[in-house]
Motif scaffolding. Sequence first.
Motif, PDB file in Angstrom:
ATOM      1  N   VAL A 180       0.840  -1.203   0.000  1.00  0.00           N
ATOM      2  CA  VAL A 180       0.000   0.000   0.000  1.00  0.00           C
ATOM      3  C   VAL A 180       0.874   1.252   0.000  1.00  0.00           C
ATOM      4  O   VAL A 180       0.594   2.222  -0.712  1.00  0.00           O
ATOM      5  N   PHE A 181       1.953   1.221   0.752  1.00  0.00           N
ATOM      6  CA  PHE A 181       2.853   2.365   0.823  1.00  0.00           C
ATOM      7  C   PHE A 181       3.493   2.647  -0.535  1.00  0.00           C
ATOM      8  O   PHE A 181       3.523   3.784  -0.999  1.00  0.00           O
ATOM      9  N   VAL A 182       4.002   1.615  -1.192  1.00  0.00           N
ATOM     10  CA  VAL A 182       4.629   1.786  -2.506  1.00  0.00           C
ATOM     11  C   VAL A 182       3.604   2.247  -3.533  1.00  0.00           C
ATOM     12  O   VAL A 182       3.881   3.136  -4.350  1.00  0.00           O
ATOM     13  N   ALA A 183       2.401   1.674  -3.486  1.00  0.00           N
ATOM     14  CA  ALA A 183       1.345   2.097  -4.418  1.00  0.00           C
ATOM     15  C   ALA A 183       0.997   3.568  -4.201  1.00  0.00           C
ATOM     16  O   ALA A 183       0.812   4.322  -5.162  1.00  0.00           O
ATOM     17  N   GLY A 184       0.923   4.002  -2.956  1.00  0.00           N
ATOM     18  CA  GLY A 184       0.640   5.402  -2.655  1.00  0.00           C
ATOM     19  C   GLY A 184       1.733   6.324  -3.159  1.00  0.00           C
ATOM     20  O   GLY A 184       1.457   7.409  -3.679  1.00  0.00           O
ATOM     21  N   PHE A 185       2.978   5.886  -3.046  1.00  0.00           N
ATOM     22  CA  PHE A 185       4.082   6.709  -3.535  1.00  0.00           C
ATOM     23  C   PHE A 185       4.039   6.832  -5.055  1.00  0.00           C
ATOM     24  O   PHE A 185       4.278   7.905  -5.603  1.00  0.00           O
ATOM     25  N   TYR A 186       3.715   5.742  -5.744  1.00  0.00           N
ATOM     26  CA  TYR A 186       3.606   5.815  -7.206  1.00  0.00           C
ATOM     27  C   TYR A 186       2.438   6.686  -7.635  1.00  0.00           C
ATOM     28  O   TYR A 186       2.527   7.396  -8.631  1.00  0.00           O
ATOM     29  N   VAL A 187       1.356   6.675  -6.883  1.00  0.00           N
ATOM     30  CA  VAL A 187       0.220   7.545  -7.203  1.00  0.00           C
ATOM     31  C   VAL A 187       0.621   9.010  -7.068  1.00  0.00           C
ATOM     32  O   VAL A 187       0.289   9.829  -7.942  1.00  0.00           O
ATOM     33  N   ILE A 188       1.352   9.356  -6.015  1.00  0.00           N
ATOM     34  CA  ILE A 188       1.763  10.755  -5.847  1.00  0.00           C
ATOM     35  C   ILE A 188       2.729  11.158  -6.957  1.00  0.00           C
ATOM     36  O   ILE A 188       2.706  12.291  -7.433  1.00  0.00           O
TER      37      ILE A 188
ATOM     38  N   LEU B 114       2.579  10.032 -10.010  1.00  0.00           N
ATOM     39  CA  LEU B 114       1.746  10.217 -11.196  1.00  0.00           C
ATOM     40  C   LEU B 114       0.968  11.528 -11.141  1.00  0.00           C
ATOM     41  O   LEU B 114       0.733  12.165 -12.167  1.00  0.00           O
ATOM     42  N   ILE B 115       0.558  11.928  -9.946  1.00  0.00           N
ATOM     43  CA  ILE B 115      -0.249  13.140  -9.782  1.00  0.00           C
ATOM     44  C   ILE B 115       0.577  14.400 -10.035  1.00  0.00           C
ATOM     45  O   ILE B 115       0.095  15.346 -10.658  1.00  0.00           O
ATOM     46  N   LEU B 116       1.817  14.401  -9.558  1.00  0.00           N
ATOM     47  CA  LEU B 116       2.655  15.592  -9.705  1.00  0.00           C
ATOM     48  C   LEU B 116       3.026  15.807 -11.170  1.00  0.00           C
ATOM     49  O   LEU B 116       3.344  14.848 -11.873  1.00  0.00           O
ATOM     50  N   PRO B 117       3.007  17.050 -11.627  1.00  0.00           N
ATOM     51  CA  PRO B 117       3.228  17.335 -13.050  1.00  0.00           C
ATOM     52  C   PRO B 117       4.697  17.336 -13.477  1.00  0.00           C
ATOM     53  O   PRO B 117       5.011  17.681 -14.602  1.00  0.00           O
ATOM     54  N   TYR B 118       5.630  16.959 -12.594  1.00  0.00           N
ATOM     55  CA  TYR B 118       7.044  16.984 -12.929  1.00  0.00           C
ATOM     56  C   TYR B 118       7.724  15.747 -12.366  1.00  0.00           C
ATOM     57  O   TYR B 118       7.152  15.006 -11.562  1.00  0.00           O
ATOM     58  N   ASP B 119       8.953  15.513 -12.785  1.00  0.00           N
ATOM     59  CA  ASP B 119       9.725  14.363 -12.337  1.00  0.00           C
ATOM     60  C   ASP B 119      10.246  14.611 -10.923  1.00  0.00           C
ATOM     61  O   ASP B 119      11.064  15.511 -10.704  1.00  0.00           O
ATOM     62  N   VAL B 120       9.754  13.820  -9.986  1.00  0.00           N
ATOM     63  CA  VAL B 120      10.119  14.002  -8.580  1.00  0.00           C
ATOM     64  C   VAL B 120      11.618  13.774  -8.387  1.00  0.00           C
ATOM     65  O   VAL B 120      12.287  14.531  -7.676  1.00  0.00           O
TER      66      VAL B 120
END
Length: 75
Positions: A26-34, A36-42
Motif C-alpha cells: 500500500v505504501f509503494v502504491a501510494g508513492f507511485y500515485v503521488i 503520477l499526480i505531480l506534473p514533474y519528475d520528482v
Amino acid sequence: MLLLGVVVTLQGVLASVIYSLIGLVVFVAGFYVIRLILPYDVHKEIEVDQNVALGIVIGSFILGLAIIIAAAISG
C-alpha cells in the motif's frame, strides 16, 4: 515459545509478516500515485535541482501515509 518475556506464536509471527507486506504494498502504491499526480519528475526535482520544498512535501506525504497504514493495521 517465550522470547524476552513475550509469548511468541507462529500464528502471531505470520500475521505480522502478512500485515507488514500488505502495508509495504500500500505504501509503494501510494508513492507511485503521488508521482503520477505531480506534473514533474520528482527524482529530477529533488536530486538534480535540489528542491528542498518538494523534499519536505514528499517526506510529509510518506510520514502521513505511514501513520495511516499503521493505524489501519493496528485496528
